[in-house]
Scaffold this motif. Sequence first.
Motif, PDB file in Angstrom:
ATOM      1  N   THR A 116     -14.662  26.405  -7.547  1.00 55.72           N
ATOM      2  CA  THR A 116     -13.976  27.700  -7.482  1.00 55.72           C
ATOM      3  C   THR A 116     -12.497  27.613  -7.823  1.00 55.72           C
ATOM      4  OG1 THR A 116     -13.545  27.404  -5.108  1.00 55.72           O
ATOM      5  CG2 THR A 116     -15.581  28.563  -5.721  1.00 55.72           C
ATOM      6  N   GLN A 117     -11.971  26.417  -8.021  1.00 53.44           N
ATOM      7  CA  GLN A 117     -10.531  26.259  -8.271  1.00 53.44           C
ATOM      8  C   GLN A 117     -10.100  27.031  -9.520  1.00 53.44           C
ATOM      9  OE1 GLN A 117      -9.388  22.188  -9.491  1.00 53.44           O
ATOM     10  NE2 GLN A 117     -11.554  21.772  -9.891  1.00 53.44           N
ATOM     11  N   SER A 118      -8.962  27.673  -9.410  1.00 57.79           N
ATOM     12  CA  SER A 118      -8.345  28.445 -10.501  1.00 57.79           C
ATOM     13  C   SER A 118      -9.113  29.705 -10.881  1.00 57.79           C
ATOM     14  CB  SER A 118      -8.140  27.572 -11.755  1.00 57.79           C
ATOM     15  OG  SER A 118      -7.250  26.516 -11.470  1.00 57.79           O
ATOM     16  N   LEU A 119     -10.121  30.077 -10.095  1.00 53.23           N
ATOM     17  CA  LEU A 119     -10.802  31.349 -10.307  1.00 53.23           C
ATOM     18  C   LEU A 119     -10.183  32.408  -9.406  1.00 53.23           C
ATOM     19  CD1 LEU A 119     -14.571  30.250 -10.325  1.00 53.23           C
ATOM     20  CD2 LEU A 119     -13.008  30.457 -12.276  1.00 53.23           C
ATOM     21  N   SER A 120     -10.228  33.664  -9.823  1.00 50.25           N
ATOM     22  CA  SER A 120      -9.763  34.744  -8.959  1.00 50.25           C
ATOM     23  C   SER A 120     -10.775  34.953  -7.836  1.00 50.25           C
ATOM     24  CB  SER A 120      -9.604  36.038  -9.754  1.00 50.25           C
ATOM     25  OG  SER A 120     -10.894  36.538 -10.129  1.00 50.25           O
ATOM     26  N   ARG A 121     -10.355  35.642  -6.813  1.00 54.02           N
ATOM     27  CA  ARG A 121     -11.276  35.939  -5.710  1.00 54.02           C
ATOM     28  C   ARG A 121     -12.492  36.729  -6.227  1.00 54.02           C
ATOM     29  NH1 ARG A 121     -12.485  35.642  -0.743  1.00 54.02           N
ATOM     30  NH2 ARG A 121     -12.761  37.373   0.713  1.00 54.02           N
TER      31      ARG A 121
ATOM     32  N   ASP B 127      -9.428  24.119  -4.143  1.00 56.58           N
ATOM     33  CA  ASP B 127      -9.712  22.719  -3.820  1.00 56.58           C
ATOM     34  C   ASP B 127      -8.585  22.117  -2.983  1.00 56.58           C
ATOM     35  OD1 ASP B 127      -8.136  22.942  -6.170  1.00 56.58           O
ATOM     36  OD2 ASP B 127      -8.707  20.936  -6.832  1.00 56.58           O
ATOM     37  N   THR B 128      -7.348  22.457  -3.309  1.00 57.78           N
ATOM     38  CA  THR B 128      -6.213  21.906  -2.560  1.00 57.78           C
ATOM     39  C   THR B 128      -6.100  22.544  -1.178  1.00 57.78           C
ATOM     40  OG1 THR B 128      -5.014  21.387  -4.584  1.00 57.78           O
ATOM     41  CG2 THR B 128      -3.714  21.591  -2.575  1.00 57.78           C
ATOM     42  N   ILE B 129      -6.283  23.842  -1.081  1.00 55.98           N
ATOM     43  CA  ILE B 129      -6.232  24.510   0.225  1.00 55.98           C
ATOM     44  C   ILE B 129      -7.286  23.922   1.161  1.00 55.98           C
ATOM     45  CG2 ILE B 129      -6.610  26.695   1.440  1.00 55.98           C
ATOM     46  CD1 ILE B 129      -5.465  28.093  -1.102  1.00 55.98           C
ATOM     47  N   ALA B 130      -8.516  23.774   0.655  1.00 52.19           N
ATOM     48  CA  ALA B 130      -9.597  23.248   1.487  1.00 52.19           C
ATOM     49  C   ALA B 130      -9.386  21.767   1.797  1.00 52.19           C
ATOM     50  CB  ALA B 130     -10.937  23.469   0.799  1.00 52.19           C
ATOM     51  N   ALA B 131      -8.824  21.014   0.854  1.00 55.52           N
ATOM     52  CA  ALA B 131      -8.567  19.592   1.086  1.00 55.52           C
ATOM     53  C   ALA B 131      -7.531  19.392   2.191  1.00 55.52           C
ATOM     54  CB  ALA B 131      -8.102  18.927  -0.205  1.00 55.52           C
ATOM     55  N   ILE B 132      -6.428  20.121   2.115  1.00 55.25           N
ATOM     56  CA  ILE B 132      -5.388  20.023   3.144  1.00 55.25           C
ATOM     57  C   ILE B 132      -5.943  20.447   4.500  1.00 55.25           C
ATOM     58  CG2 ILE B 132      -3.221  21.083   3.937  1.00 55.25           C
ATOM     59  CD1 ILE B 132      -2.346  21.148   0.979  1.00 55.25           C
ATOM     60  N   LEU B 133      -6.678  21.542   4.512  1.00 56.40           N
ATOM     61  CA  LEU B 133      -7.288  22.026   5.751  1.00 56.40           C
ATOM     62  C   LEU B 133      -8.244  20.991   6.324  1.00 56.40           C
ATOM     63  CD1 LEU B 133      -7.834  24.342   7.772  1.00 56.40           C
ATOM     64  CD2 LEU B 133      -9.566  25.188   6.161  1.00 56.40           C
ATOM     65  N   GLY B 134      -9.083  20.407   5.464  1.00 62.87           N
ATOM     66  CA  GLY B 134     -10.052  19.413   5.928  1.00 62.87           C
ATOM     67  C   GLY B 134      -9.378  18.200   6.543  1.00 62.87           C
ATOM     68  N   ALA B 135      -8.268  17.771   5.962  1.00 67.18           N
ATOM     69  CA  ALA B 135      -7.539  16.622   6.505  1.00 67.18           C
ATOM     70  C   ALA B 135      -6.999  16.934   7.898  1.00 67.18           C
ATOM     71  CB  ALA B 135      -6.400  16.235   5.570  1.00 67.18           C
ATOM     72  N   MET B 136      -6.413  18.102   8.071  1.00 66.65           N
ATOM     73  CA  MET B 136      -5.831  18.462   9.367  1.00 66.65           C
ATOM     74  C   MET B 136      -6.913  18.632  10.436  1.00 66.65           C
ATOM     75  SD  MET B 136      -2.564  20.933   8.431  1.00 66.65           S
ATOM     76  CE  MET B 136      -3.510  22.329   7.836  1.00 66.65           C
ATOM     77  N   LEU B 137      -7.990  19.325  10.084  1.00 64.48           N
ATOM     78  CA  LEU B 137      -9.061  19.550  11.053  1.00 64.48           C
ATOM     79  C   LEU B 137      -9.758  18.239  11.414  1.00 64.48           C
ATOM     80  CD1 LEU B 137     -10.700  22.831   9.676  1.00 64.48           C
ATOM     81  CD2 LEU B 137      -9.007  22.609  11.503  1.00 64.48           C
ATOM     82  N   GLY B 138     -10.052  17.418  10.404  1.00 67.42           N
ATOM     83  CA  GLY B 138     -10.752  16.164  10.656  1.00 67.42           C
ATOM     84  C   GLY B 138      -9.965  15.219  11.541  1.00 67.42           C
ATOM     85  N   ALA B 139      -8.640  15.207  11.368  1.00 63.30           N
ATOM     86  CA  ALA B 139      -7.808  14.336  12.200  1.00 63.30           C
ATOM     87  C   ALA B 139      -7.860  14.738  13.668  1.00 63.30           C
ATOM     88  CB  ALA B 139      -6.358  14.367  11.709  1.00 63.30           C
TER      89      ALA B 139
ATOM     90  N   SER C  90     -13.757  29.658  -0.751  1.00 62.64           N
ATOM     91  CA  SER C  90     -14.185  30.957  -1.271  1.00 62.64           C
ATOM     92  C   SER C  90     -13.026  31.887  -1.602  1.00 62.64           C
ATOM     93  CB  SER C  90     -15.101  31.650  -0.240  1.00 62.64           C
ATOM     94  OG  SER C  90     -16.216  30.859   0.093  1.00 62.64           O
ATOM     95  N   LEU C  91     -11.801  31.483  -1.268  1.00 68.09           N
ATOM     96  CA  LEU C  91     -10.658  32.397  -1.370  1.00 68.09           C
ATOM     97  C   LEU C  91     -10.317  32.806  -2.793  1.00 68.09           C
ATOM     98  CD1 LEU C  91      -8.085  30.913   1.193  1.00 68.09           C
ATOM     99  CD2 LEU C  91      -9.269  33.116   1.342  1.00 68.09           C
ATOM    100  N   GLY C  92     -10.447  31.873  -3.731  1.00 64.31           N
ATOM    101  CA  GLY C  92      -9.885  32.057  -5.059  1.00 64.31           C
ATOM    102  C   GLY C  92      -8.518  31.405  -5.127  1.00 64.31           C
ATOM    103  N   GLY C  93      -8.081  31.071  -6.319  1.00 69.73           N
ATOM    104  CA  GLY C  93      -6.792  30.396  -6.475  1.00 69.73           C
ATOM    105  C   GLY C  93      -6.945  28.890  -6.402  1.00 69.73           C
ATOM    106  N   ASP C  94      -6.017  28.229  -5.731  1.00 64.73           N
ATOM    107  CA  ASP C  94      -6.027  26.759  -5.656  1.00 64.73           C
ATOM    108  C   ASP C  94      -6.927  26.297  -4.511  1.00 64.73           C
ATOM    109  OD1 ASP C  94      -5.453  24.198  -6.379  1.00 64.73           O
ATOM    110  OD2 ASP C  94      -3.400  24.193  -5.606  1.00 64.73           O
TER     111      ASP C  94
END
Length: 333
Positions: free
Chosen positions: A24-29, A287-299, A281-285
């Motif tokens: 979904t990266q770089s796609l609009s919502r 992969d990066t939003i979910a990656a950063i979120l996953g790192a914080m939640l997983g820790a 699912s948001l649209g936009g960046d």
Amino acid sequence: MTRENRALGAFYGLALGDALGMPTQSLSREQVQKSFGAITTLEDAGADQPIAPNMPAGSITDDTEQAILVGQLLVEGQGGIEPTVLAQRLIEWEAVMRAKGSQDLLGPSTKRAIDMILAGHTPEESGRYGTTNGAAMRITPVGIAADVSDTARFIQAVIQACQVTHNTSLGVSSAAAVAAVVSAGINGVDLGEALNIGTQVAQQAESHGHWIAGGRISTRISWARTLSVGSGDKTLFADLLYELIGTSVASQESVVVSFALAQQVASGDLDAFEALCLAASLGGDTDTIAAILGAMLGACLGMQCWPEALIKQVKQVNGLDLQPLVHGLLTLR
């Protein structure tokens, strides 16, 4: 939960979020909704995916690959990263990606910084325009290797890892915010308090790097954490994030959105995997939003917050074994 469990949760959470957001990266919502509805599991990328066309479900992108690169440099350097070595490794990484025919190349801030390094500028100068989320997306290894309890030393470790590409008030503070949540989580701090620590460290880090005009990261994170639709309507909340904060590569948008979603987990409105799927699912960046979120939640929540089958799939698709790297980073800690 052991420190290793939390550290693995952070790094594999980053990889899982990255893979969920890959198609979904770089796609609009609107494009995401038309093609996928909502992301609920790992999906193949379509032929029209602008960055990762036809990539199989579970594939990671630059977020995870560059985080691994930073982690390897930390271990090789016994906790230190030589800026020029980081620049050279990033150049080599992009060359490999180009050779594979990938469109997943260096981001705008990193590319500009590398060009300046090649032109003879110092690392202190090369990152003076870096305001995007490139430093924050690859900072997780610093959060694993460095203890946020010593704040001044911790911020210096963050600066060392992002100075060459993102040596600005926005770049440093956004990376510091993410790394601080990861580090606090590994110390056993619960998610809500870890987000508080991330906000505080972001504020302290804002005095470093070249000043850049833009909404302050710490202030925007504090505000974003108060956002709630109050109705439990995930779609409405996602619309709010997309339209009000934004989901671009700008650190004031994508990093802040990650904190807003993490707060929903801390408040009990979403579980960890639901939050990652919403980010993807948001649209936009995405992969990066979910990656950063996953790192914080997983820790903060550990490996057990991630679906075992999907982690296995990400490992298999990418030939990924992060345990030796995580062990090396924890040894540094």
